[in-house]
Design an enzyme around this catalytic site. Structure first.
Site, mmCIF file in Angstrom:
data_model
loop_
_atom_site.group_PDB
_atom_site.id
_atom_site.type_symbol
_atom_site.label_atom_id
_atom_site.label_comp_id
_atom_site.label_asym_id
_atom_site.label_seq_id
_atom_site.Cartn_x
_atom_site.Cartn_y
_atom_site.Cartn_z
ATOM 1 N N CYS A 1 7.628 5.572 -1.875
ATOM 2 C CA CYS A 1 6.520 4.722 -2.308
ATOM 3 C C CYS A 1 6.904 3.256 -2.295
ATOM 4 O O CYS A 1 6.033 2.382 -2.292
ATOM 5 C CB CYS A 1 6.039 5.144 -3.693
ATOM 6 N N GLU B 1 0.847 5.863 -10.271
ATOM 7 C CA GLU B 1 1.711 5.143 -9.336
ATOM 8 C C GLU B 1 1.362 5.670 -7.964
ATOM 9 O O GLU B 1 1.624 6.834 -7.658
ATOM 10 C CB GLU B 1 3.181 5.383 -9.692
#
Length: 674
Positions: A295, A256
């Site tokens: 993120c 990720e």
């Protein structure tokens, strides 16, 4: 000065050679040190594989779910200590709540899903059995079992608690031990959380280990039963993914990473609408929460050409109210970046964006910092840019300044908006603020392939919506392309990352023994007392009751029709029913058959059966006309303990007619006392 320790092979190890200093994001003063080049990675891996793994695999999914719930409860009572420690990361109290409370909440969700959606067993059944032979005596189905290795979790600096717990929860639920490696900059918070979990006494030995510092050559010693889960930059992910040993042994690698997430203001969301105000609020919040170090933060802001001026003014007005300063102060709305190194990186990336876009808010050379020294701390202001030529720009679509930096750009129409969205080459999330379903559909069809999550919000959902930047454990967290191609979380999907799916083939009895769920065609036990008179603990899989038959009369059909009000023509008009290709004439109601079935198999006296809680997978296979008869076969298919007093029994129910042809089939759920 904190000595941030590692927890390796059952013992705490102090920093040693190779230790790095960690500075406060607020003052720049060194507050801790972490790292030890002398950690024995082989010993750690062996400890996980030989001690932690076997202990976890002895537990059922429900045992491990209860373990997660107990851990979450233990942390919930001690979260203030984690809040207090987290201020030096530059985060505010609201930021701590995203991290600490979010992590605990994620663990609770997996605990709940483990109890509700997984069996109290050691094997997870993935889908129904498949009949592979003509007579049904050769069957197949997919099972999932825990990997017999270790999961290595490499986490980012921005969420030292949530980042760890959101990976640990599905890993431990799967039955796999973990070695956690937090980012060094904030590892002192992670270490405190790990100490709490170990102090709880809930975890079996070897289930969790901690590396505060570098992993050394650990990845070189992993094999096909191990897994790596990484969160961080695309460059680091590429380096790790390219490890020769990981590729040679097909070690699972989930990533990720970088993401140029976007938010789109729908063409219907003009100034003055609830959607316009919601959009501005969401953008400001995502720019400033965790000082933009998320993120999932909004990096690109796409608005209709006619509303660019209004959007720039509205966002700038909200940003003016964002007090930057010491995160410990109650009136601070945005704290510091995690380190001065991170500040330098953000400013460098903002300068690249500034070559293609005009900065319309936030001057890093001239801004106020409340209650702290702007020179010593890692502070920056929120910075808003406007790109006039998004079609020819490159940096605004490929450069992520991991801080409070975002760029507004205009779109002409929805096709143009889709094109701009997809210029990110793969994102964790994109949001669309619109009250127009057609707009939502067009953007979903055009851009879903480039995004791991699409978040739609408007006046109807805004009161309950969790926000653009909030990954929820129920849903997939990840994204294609530059976002890493991973799918963390996603409920039980996240657990599957740490399990092997295997096709098993054999007789119904063999599949029943492996999966601990009765498969049609397997042995039936029919020489015992009525199963409704037997306690949960006494019932065995395959235990079966065969009822006497009952003839369905025309009077039954008419009575049921008029009593219930279900006078559908197939039940009361013979001529119309015969014209229907599915019926030979008037037929019995499906629900009449279910009612008669209950009358045929229910044992009416008080006993272990406490309640009927529903039925699943009902299907009607053959019509039943007046004069036909039906009988019932009731078989114990599966048993799931719920508490110390009762458990759920899943019964396989088949109704057959006078020719032994199945006319209906379903699964009945009851709660039975022990």
């Amino acid at each position: 000065m904190l000595d941030v320790q590692s927890f390796a092979a059952g013992r705490w190890v102090a920093p040693g050679s190779g230790a790095r200093n960690i500075a406060s994001a607020i003052s720049g003063e060194v507050i801790a040190r972490a790292g030890n080049d002398a950690l024995d990675v082989q010993e750690m891996l062996s400890h996980a594989r030989e001690v932690g793994g076997p202990a976890l695999r002895k537990m059922t999914f429900h045992d491990r779910a209860r373990m997660l719930k107990a851990l979450a409860g233990f942390l919930q009572e001690r979260k203030q200590a984690l809040y207090d420690l987290s201020y030096d990361t530059g985060a505010t109290l609201n930021d701590h709540k995203i991290d600490v409370d979010g992590g605990i909440g994620t663990m609770m969700v997996f605990a709940s899903k483990g109890r509700r959606e997984m069996p109290d067993a050691h094997v997870f059944l993935d889908g129904p059995p498949e009949q592979l032979g003509r007579s049904g005596q050769f069957m197949g189905r997919h099972i999932c079992t825990p990997l017999q290795g270790v999961a290595v979790h490499i986490n980012a600096f921005n969420f030292p608690v949530w980042g760890m717990l959101e990976k640990l929860a599905p890993t431990l639920l799967a039955g796999v031990p973990a070695i956690v490696k937090p980012a060094t900059a904030t590892c002192y918070v992670t270490e405190a959380c790990v100490r709490m979990m170990l102090d709880s006494g809930v975890l079996p030995e070897g289930a969790v280990q901690l590396v505060s510092g570098g992993l050394g050559d650990m990845l070189d010693h992993l094999d096909c039963q191990d897994a790596v889960a990484f969160t961080g930059s695309a460059d680091t992910a590429l380096e790790l993914r390219g490890n020769r040993n990981l590729m040679e042994n097909s070690v699972r690698f989930a990533s990720e990473q970088d993401s140029l997430n976007a938010s789109v203001l729908g063409p219907d969301a003009a100034p003055g609408t609830p959607e316009f105000d919601l959009f501005v609020k969401e953008v400001q919040r995502e720019m400033t929460a965790k000082a933009g170090q998320k993120c999932t933060a909004i990096r690109r802001i796409m608005v209709p050409e006619d509303h660019v001026g209004a959007v720039l003014e509205a966002i700038s007005t909200r940003l003016l109210k964002t007090t930057v300063g010491d995160p410990r102060a109650e009136d601070t709305r945005m704290g510091a970046l995690v380190s001065t190194a991170q500040r330098a990186d953000v400013l460098e990336k903002a300068a690249l964006i500034g070559k293609e876009a005009e900065r319309v808010f936030g001057d890093p050379e001239n801004f106020e910092v409340a209650g702290a020294d702007a020179e010593k701390g890692a502070f920056v202001p929120p910075m808003l840019f406007y790109c006039r030529e998004p079609d020819t720009a490159q940096r605004v679509h490929d450069t992520e300044a991991f801080g409070p930096v975002s760029t507004v750009m205009a779109y002409r129409d929805l096709d143009h908006a889709v094109n701009l969205l997809n210029r990110g080459k793969g994102s964790l999330v994109a949001s669309v603020i619109t009250n127009d379903g057609a707009v939502a559909r067009e953007l979903a069809l055009g851009s879903a392939a480039f995004h791991g999550r699409l978040y739609f919000n408007n006046r109807e959902s805004m009161a309950e919506a969790t926000g653009h930047g909030a990954p929820l454990p129920h849903m997939v967290h990840g994204g294609p392309g530059r976002a890493g191609g991973g799918e963390e979380l996603g409920g039980i999907r996240g657990v599957m990352h740490y399990m092997q799916r295997t096709a098993v083939q054999g007789s119904p009895d063999i599949l029943t023994a492996i999966g601990q769920q009765w498969v049609p065609g397997a042995t039936e036990i029919s020489d015992r007392a009525h199963p409704f008179t037997r306690t949960f603990g006494d019932l065995d899989l395959g235990e079966t009751f065969n009822s006497p038959s009952r003839t369905v009369t025309l009077e039954d059909i008419e009575t049921f029709a008029h009593f219930t009000g279900d006078t559908f023509y197939a039940h009361i008009d013979d001529e119309a029913a015969k014209a229907n290709p599915f019926f030979p004439g008037r037929v019995a109601h499906g629900y009449l058959l279910l009612s008669f079935a209950a009358g045929l198999f229910v044992q009416p006296d008080p006993g272990p059966v406490l309640a009927n809680t529903g039925l699943d997978n009902l299907r009607f296979m053959e019509p039943v006309a007046a004069g036909d008869s039906i009988k019932v076969r009731l078989t114990v298919k599966h048993k799931t303990p719920r508490n110390e007093e009762y458990g759920e029994v899943r019964w396989h129910v088949t109704l057959t007619n006078q020719d032994d042809k199945p006319v209906a089939e379903y699964e009945l759920l009851t709660m039975n006392a022990y």
